[in-house]
Write an enzyme that holds these catalytic residues in place. Structure first.
Site, mmCIF file in Angstrom:
data_model
loop_
_atom_site.group_PDB
_atom_site.id
_atom_site.type_symbol
_atom_site.label_atom_id
_atom_site.label_comp_id
_atom_site.label_asym_id
_atom_site.label_seq_id
_atom_site.Cartn_x
_atom_site.Cartn_y
_atom_site.Cartn_z
ATOM 1 N N ASP A 9 8.412 -1.654 0.606
ATOM 2 C CA ASP A 9 7.431 -0.540 0.785
ATOM 3 C C ASP A 9 8.221 0.790 0.576
ATOM 4 O O ASP A 9 9.644 0.748 0.220
ATOM 5 C CB ASP A 9 6.780 -0.405 1.945
ATOM 6 C CG ASP A 9 5.942 0.944 2.169
ATOM 7 O OD1 ASP A 9 5.203 1.122 1.510
ATOM 8 O OD2 ASP A 9 6.062 1.477 3.412
ATOM 9 N N LEU A 10 7.713 1.688 0.003
ATOM 10 C CA LEU A 10 8.267 2.953 -0.221
ATOM 11 C C LEU A 10 8.413 4.064 0.680
ATOM 12 O O LEU A 10 9.489 4.299 1.486
ATOM 13 C CB LEU A 10 7.903 3.743 -1.460
ATOM 14 C CG LEU A 10 8.582 5.234 -1.938
ATOM 15 C CD1 LEU A 10 9.816 4.809 -2.441
ATOM 16 C CD2 LEU A 10 7.559 5.832 -3.046
ATOM 17 N N ASP A 11 7.291 4.547 1.051
ATOM 18 C CA ASP A 11 7.222 5.637 2.205
ATOM 19 C C ASP A 11 7.495 5.123 3.571
ATOM 20 O O ASP A 11 7.005 4.089 4.051
ATOM 21 C CB ASP A 11 5.835 6.310 2.152
ATOM 22 C CG ASP A 11 5.538 7.101 0.840
ATOM 23 O OD1 ASP A 11 6.151 7.882 0.477
ATOM 24 O OD2 ASP A 11 4.454 6.553 0.192
ATOM 25 N N THR A 17 9.056 10.094 3.515
ATOM 26 C CA THR A 17 8.173 11.029 2.802
ATOM 27 C C THR A 17 6.847 11.238 3.639
ATOM 28 O O THR A 17 6.361 12.134 3.667
ATOM 29 C CB THR A 17 7.672 10.509 1.533
ATOM 30 O OG1 THR A 17 7.556 9.132 1.751
ATOM 31 C CG2 THR A 17 8.644 10.902 0.531
ATOM 32 N N LYS A 45 -0.047 5.886 7.811
ATOM 33 C CA LYS A 45 0.948 5.136 7.161
ATOM 34 C C LYS A 45 0.340 4.042 6.473
ATOM 35 O O LYS A 45 -0.010 3.132 7.137
ATOM 36 C CB LYS A 45 1.946 4.885 8.223
ATOM 37 C CG LYS A 45 2.746 6.156 8.680
ATOM 38 C CD LYS A 45 3.898 5.666 9.624
ATOM 39 C CE LYS A 45 4.680 6.992 9.886
ATOM 40 N NZ LYS A 45 5.594 6.979 11.023
ATOM 41 N N SER A 114 3.842 -0.459 -3.042
ATOM 42 C CA SER A 114 3.607 0.808 -2.258
ATOM 43 C C SER A 114 2.105 1.223 -2.513
ATOM 44 O O SER A 114 1.647 0.967 -3.613
ATOM 45 C CB SER A 114 4.525 2.070 -2.579
ATOM 46 O OG SER A 114 3.963 3.200 -2.214
ATOM 47 N N ALA A 115 1.311 1.718 -1.456
ATOM 48 C CA ALA A 115 0.276 2.246 -1.911
ATOM 49 C C ALA A 115 0.122 3.663 -2.426
ATOM 50 O O ALA A 115 -1.039 4.258 -2.858
ATOM 51 C CB ALA A 115 -0.649 2.376 -0.364
ATOM 52 N N LYS A 145 -3.754 -2.244 1.574
ATOM 53 C CA LYS A 145 -3.108 -2.975 2.859
ATOM 54 C C LYS A 145 -4.216 -2.696 4.026
ATOM 55 O O LYS A 145 -4.645 -1.577 4.160
ATOM 56 C CB LYS A 145 -1.723 -2.253 3.157
ATOM 57 C CG LYS A 145 -0.752 -2.509 1.947
ATOM 58 C CD LYS A 145 0.648 -1.686 2.296
ATOM 59 C CE LYS A 145 1.461 -1.608 1.248
ATOM 60 N NZ LYS A 145 2.790 -0.722 1.592
ATOM 61 N N GLU A 169 8.739 -3.227 5.534
ATOM 62 C CA GLU A 169 7.647 -2.536 5.906
ATOM 63 C C GLU A 169 7.604 -1.441 7.086
ATOM 64 O O GLU A 169 8.071 -2.215 8.156
ATOM 65 C CB GLU A 169 6.305 -3.376 6.095
ATOM 66 C CG GLU A 169 5.378 -3.293 4.823
ATOM 67 C CD GLU A 169 4.628 -2.065 4.515
ATOM 68 O OE1 GLU A 169 4.737 -1.025 5.154
ATOM 69 O OE2 GLU A 169 3.958 -1.891 3.432
ATOM 70 N N ASP A 170 7.168 -0.484 6.939
ATOM 71 C CA ASP A 170 7.185 0.447 8.165
ATOM 72 C C ASP A 170 5.829 0.574 8.760
ATOM 73 O O ASP A 170 5.692 0.973 10.015
ATOM 74 C CB ASP A 170 7.789 1.832 7.864
ATOM 75 C CG ASP A 170 6.822 2.850 7.121
ATOM 76 O OD1 ASP A 170 6.219 2.050 6.118
ATOM 77 O OD2 ASP A 170 6.531 3.919 7.546
HETATM 78 C C1 G6P Z 1 1.764 5.460 1.535
HETATM 79 C C2 G6P Z 1 2.101 6.292 2.340
HETATM 80 C C3 G6P Z 1 0.559 6.739 2.987
HETATM 81 C C4 G6P Z 1 -0.186 7.577 1.656
HETATM 82 C C5 G6P Z 1 -0.193 6.536 0.503
HETATM 83 C C6 G6P Z 1 -0.694 7.228 -0.592
HETATM 84 O O1 G6P Z 1 1.086 4.181 1.596
HETATM 85 O O2 G6P Z 1 2.588 5.509 3.685
HETATM 86 O O3 G6P Z 1 0.742 7.525 4.022
HETATM 87 O O4 G6P Z 1 -1.380 7.998 1.959
HETATM 88 O O5 G6P Z 1 1.110 6.063 0.312
HETATM 89 O O6 G6P Z 1 0.045 8.066 -1.171
HETATM 90 P P1 G6P Z 1 -0.291 9.053 -2.326
HETATM 91 O O7 G6P Z 1 1.466 9.487 -2.810
HETATM 92 O O8 G6P Z 1 -0.725 8.000 -3.449
HETATM 93 O O9 G6P Z 1 -1.001 10.095 -2.038
HETATM 94 MG MG MG Z 2 5.340 2.996 4.247
#
Ligand code: G6P
Ligand code: MG
Length: 217
Positions: A9-11, A17, A45, A114-115, A145, A169-170
């Protein structure tokens, strides 16, 4: 365990972030006349931008027209983009590169799952793009997710069976998505929050290469 595909996962896993997402959502909430706490931000998240706005408006008790809704989505993202504009390698979370390099040196396929629709520019800003064989982000998925879609697409693109993949994943929803995909889930964060994960570490400094080796054997 013979794991041969590694999905990150990224964030909150690679970069922190979450704090910038929080600041941008709080700014919007305040502009609409209500408070938004860090605790409430936990629910955001791993959740898509659109779904986050729905939850935020629910917290504020605000009804929106379709036009307002869409313009607030744009406003939040513009604020978020200006907050991450100057992001660089210094914002990579501790020892993330140690793990990525170790996997790369062992020729393990690596994916991002990542989402976020901002995933690619962020990977470029922090100069980690070269580690990833595959990037699946919020522009590719239709189901959020805890639906396993994002990780199943990543596995397919890596050419690895889902059961041979590991996910870092967090988010609670992210751990559920990994479990739903039949993958090994590794939580990065608090064990009591990520109780459904197969393993939990506070951060990557707690993951030694022996552990990663065991996953690959
Ligand atoms: C990740 C973060 C979420 C965020 C989502 C969409 O999953 O954990 O907090 O809302 O990405 O991010 P975006 O950059 O597309 O707004
Ligand atoms: Mg995350």
């Amino acid at each position: 365990m013979k794991k041969t595909g590694f999905i990150f996962d990224l964030d909150g896993v690679i970069v922190d972030t979450a704090k910038y997402h929080y600041l941008a959502w709080r700014k919007l909430a305040n502009a609409l006349g209500f408070e938004f706490t860090e605790e409430q931000n936990e629910q955001f998240k791993g959740v898509s931008r659109k779904r986050c706005l729905e939850i935020l408006l629910n917290i504020g008790g605000i009804q929106a027209t379709k036009e307002q809704f869409n313009s607030w989505l744009v406003e939040k993202n513009e604020d978020y983009l200006s907050l991450i504009e100057n992001m660089d390698e210094s914002e990579i979370l501790p020892d993330v590169q140690k793990v990525l390099s170790f996997l790369k040196n062992h020729n393990m396929p690596i994916a991002l799952g990542s989402a976020s629709k901002n995933a690619r520019p962020i990977l470029e800003k922090v100069k980690l793009m070269d580690y990833f064989d595959v990037v699946v982000d919020g522009t590719h998925v239709t189901k959020a997710k805890p639906d396993p879609e994002v990780f199943l697409i990543a596995a397919e693109q890596l050419g690895v069976h889902p059961e041979d993949c590991v996910v870092f994943e967090d988010a609670v929803a992210g751990i559920e998505a990994a479990n739903n995909a039949g993958m090994l889930s590794i939580g990065i964060g608090e064990a009591k929050v990520l109780s459904k994960a197969n393993f939990v570490f506070a951060n990557f400094t707690e993951i030694d290469v022996k552990f990663i080796n065991r996953l690959m054997e």
